[in-house]
Design a protein around this motif. Structure first.
Motif, PDB file in Angstrom:
ATOM      1  N   GLN A  17       0.822  -1.219   0.000  1.00 38.95           N
ATOM      2  CA  GLN A  17       0.000   0.000   0.000  1.00 38.95           C
ATOM      3  C   GLN A  17       0.849   1.260   0.000  1.00 38.95           C
ATOM      4  O   GLN A  17       0.538   2.225  -0.696  1.00 38.95           O
ATOM      5  N   GLN A  56       0.628   4.107  -2.979  1.00 34.71           N
ATOM      6  CA  GLN A  56       0.273   5.491  -2.672  1.00 34.71           C
ATOM      7  C   GLN A  56       1.408   6.444  -3.015  1.00 34.71           C
ATOM      8  O   GLN A  56       1.171   7.535  -3.550  1.00 34.71           O
ATOM      9  N   ARG A 104     -10.545   6.970  -3.446  1.00 39.56           N
ATOM     10  CA  ARG A 104     -10.087   5.808  -2.699  1.00 39.56           C
ATOM     11  C   ARG A 104     -10.847   5.688  -1.387  1.00 39.56           C
ATOM     12  O   ARG A 104     -11.402   6.662  -0.883  1.00 39.56           O
ATOM     13  N   SER A 105     -10.875   4.459  -0.839  1.00 34.15           N
ATOM     14  CA  SER A 105     -11.579   4.255   0.418  1.00 34.15           C
ATOM     15  C   SER A 105     -10.891   4.971   1.577  1.00 34.15           C
ATOM     16  O   SER A 105     -11.533   5.385   2.533  1.00 34.15           O
ATOM     17  N   LYS A 106      -9.557   5.114   1.463  1.00 36.16           N
ATOM     18  CA  LYS A 106      -8.798   5.852   2.464  1.00 36.16           C
ATOM     19  C   LYS A 106      -8.066   6.984   1.757  1.00 36.16           C
ATOM     20  O   LYS A 106      -7.208   6.758   0.913  1.00 36.16           O
ATOM     21  N   ARG A 107      -8.417   8.208   2.100  1.00 40.70           N
ATOM     22  CA  ARG A 107      -7.845   9.352   1.411  1.00 40.70           C
ATOM     23  C   ARG A 107      -6.347   9.475   1.673  1.00 40.70           C
ATOM     24  O   ARG A 107      -5.881   9.265   2.788  1.00 40.70           O
ATOM     25  N   ARG A 131      -5.323  14.742   3.554  1.00 38.58           N
ATOM     26  CA  ARG A 131      -6.200  15.061   4.678  1.00 38.58           C
ATOM     27  C   ARG A 131      -7.209  16.144   4.321  1.00 38.58           C
ATOM     28  O   ARG A 131      -8.343  16.136   4.803  1.00 38.58           O
ATOM     29  N   PRO A 164      -9.158  -1.167  -1.045  1.00 35.57           N
ATOM     30  CA  PRO A 164      -8.557   0.078  -0.540  1.00 35.57           C
ATOM     31  C   PRO A 164      -8.396   1.165  -1.594  1.00 35.57           C
ATOM     32  O   PRO A 164      -8.476   2.356  -1.272  1.00 35.57           O
TER      33      PRO A 164
END
Length: 434
Positions: free
Chosen positions: A136, A140, A203-206, A209, A373
């Motif tokens: 991951q 990213q 994405r499911s997790k940015r 922020r 993810p």
């Protein structure tokens, strides 16, 4: 009364095993950053640099050398799509040998050797890139690197630094940077914009922020794209953005994504209407049916495929045959400007079947990755690259292979998450103690 015994021992063993497995499969920093170096170089195609190989080819070689430091991770079992592409490469070489009589000229032999090397390198990158982007952090980091690279290039382009101009036969001046083809420049910038929107909302997790901070950069990228007059890149960006409406687990998130897509598309359309170059090129397409000679290349290439449907005309030779048939004195050889026609005229049906089965498996992985993810970003990216291939031949382009590899890795990570979620919880032993 009863109390649980053995729980700390079981938990610690499982925790240690998990940590050891994670450390064994983690990508080393040197591998991760050489991979990101290659990704960073993708938009910087420097045709006038005077180097023996393209910048992206050199950075890809650096990354592949770094994979030797962690072979048990980088060369793990490849995905099924990889074997389809390997089979296509085999047919590609067979087609070249079958038509070997046509490669009597030294320049053709040199060009064909280069293309075989690029395809072979793309296959190895597909294998190793798939394995490193299963991590991951690496995936990213690669996405952020691509976005940053495109932002830097767009800034250079908008400021007019290293600017070059291209005047096509219709006397419409198009802007570029570092001597790049305007279509290539715009294509990379469109994927930079798509990646930024995906990092903020797809994405499911940015990864960011504060997603609102991406919008000045997205607008900068769209402005740079419009100045190139690249119609295909605008259409590819729009196609990719439309798939973001599939993202979001909650109704509120989906509504937000619809608003985001509407705003981005509205700005792209508004900028297109303000760009004289873009307006003139779209008007010529609508009023005169002009598609930069594609209206002549496509039917001619299709006729070539029908003449040799099984094994094609052979790599590079198909371009010379196409140029001869189109009959342009200043262009003795012509690219098909379409991925499907390129594969069909190079290797025929025998090569096209494994190649497009591999592409379908990548598309299927991107579709399945929506619940993982990476969310909807892999699907948006692969749709955009396939739309771009309608008006361009990205057969040897590393951006094309990076998108396919990212889709495969995202699909694998989604399956890994499902397997972990379906594992039954291990119950502790219970013993009676008085």
């Amino acid at each position: 009364m009863y109390q649980y015994v053995g729980l700390p021992t079981l938990s610690m063993r499982r925790l240690k095993r998990t940590i050891l497995n994670a450390e064994a499969s983690a990508v080393k920093p040197v591998v991760r950053w050489t991979f990101c170096l290659m990704v960073f170089s993708l938009p910087f195609d420097l045709p006038r640099a005077g180097l023996p190989l393209e910048v992206t080819t050199l950075t890809a070689c650096i990354f592949l050398l770094a994979t030797a430091l962690q072979p048990h991770v980088c060369f793990r079992r490849p995905p099924k799509a990889f074997w389809c592409f390997v089979l296509y490469l085999y047919v590609y070489v067979v087609s070249m040998l079958w038509h070997s009589v046509g490669y009597s000229r030294i320049d053709l032999q040199r060009e064909q050797g280069k293309l075989v090397f690029l395809l072979l390198q793309a296959m190895v990158l597909c294998w190793t890139g798939y394995n490193v982007m299963r991590d991951q952090r690496t995936a990213q980091a690669a996405l952020l690197t691509l976005a940053a690279s495109c932002i830097i290039l767009a800034g250079i382009h908008i400021l007019g630094l290293a600017r070059t101009t291209t005047e096509i036969a219709s006397n419409i001046e198009r802007l570029s940077t570092f001597g790049q083809n305007p279509n290539s420049l715009a294509r990379h910038l469109s994927f930079g914009a798509l990646t930024l929107v995906g990092l903020g909302y797809g994405r499911s997790k940015r990864a960011l922020r504060v997603p609102l901070l991406i919008w000045p950069f997205v607008l900068l990228l769209i402005m740079a794209i419009e100045s190139t007059g690249a119609r295909g890149s605008v259409i590819a960006l729009a196609a990719g953005l439309l798939f973001f409406v599939l993202g979001g687990e909650q109704p509120a998130a989906r509504i937000r994504n619809i608003v985001i897509v509407a705003l981005a598309l509205s700005f792209a359309i508004w900028m297109s209407l303000r760009s004289e170059t873009m307006v003139q090129r779209f008007e010529k397409s609508i009023d005169e049916g002009s598609m930069a000679q594609r209206e002549n290349l496509y039917p001619t290439a299709w006729k070539m495929f029908l003449d040799r449907p099984l094994l094609g005309w052979g790599p590079t030779l198909n371009m010379w045959e196409l140029g001869t048939r189109v009959g342009e004195a200043d262009h003795p050889f012509r690219d098909t400007h379409n991925l499907l026609l390129e594969v069909l005229t190079v290797t025929g049906v025998i090569g096209a079947i494994p190649f497009f089965v591999g592409v379908f498996l990548c598309l299927l992985a991107a579709w399945n990755a929506r619940a993982g993810p990476e969310g909807v970003l892999p699907l948006a990216a692969i749709v955009a690259i396939l739309v771009a291939n309608v008006g361009a031949n990205l057969h040897y382009n590393k951006l094309f292979w990076l998108v396919l590899t990212y889709a495969l890795a995202s699909g694998h990570r989604r399956l890994h998450v499902l397997k972990e979620a379906q594992k039954p919880a291990q119950k502790p032993r219970r013993a009676a103690v008085v």
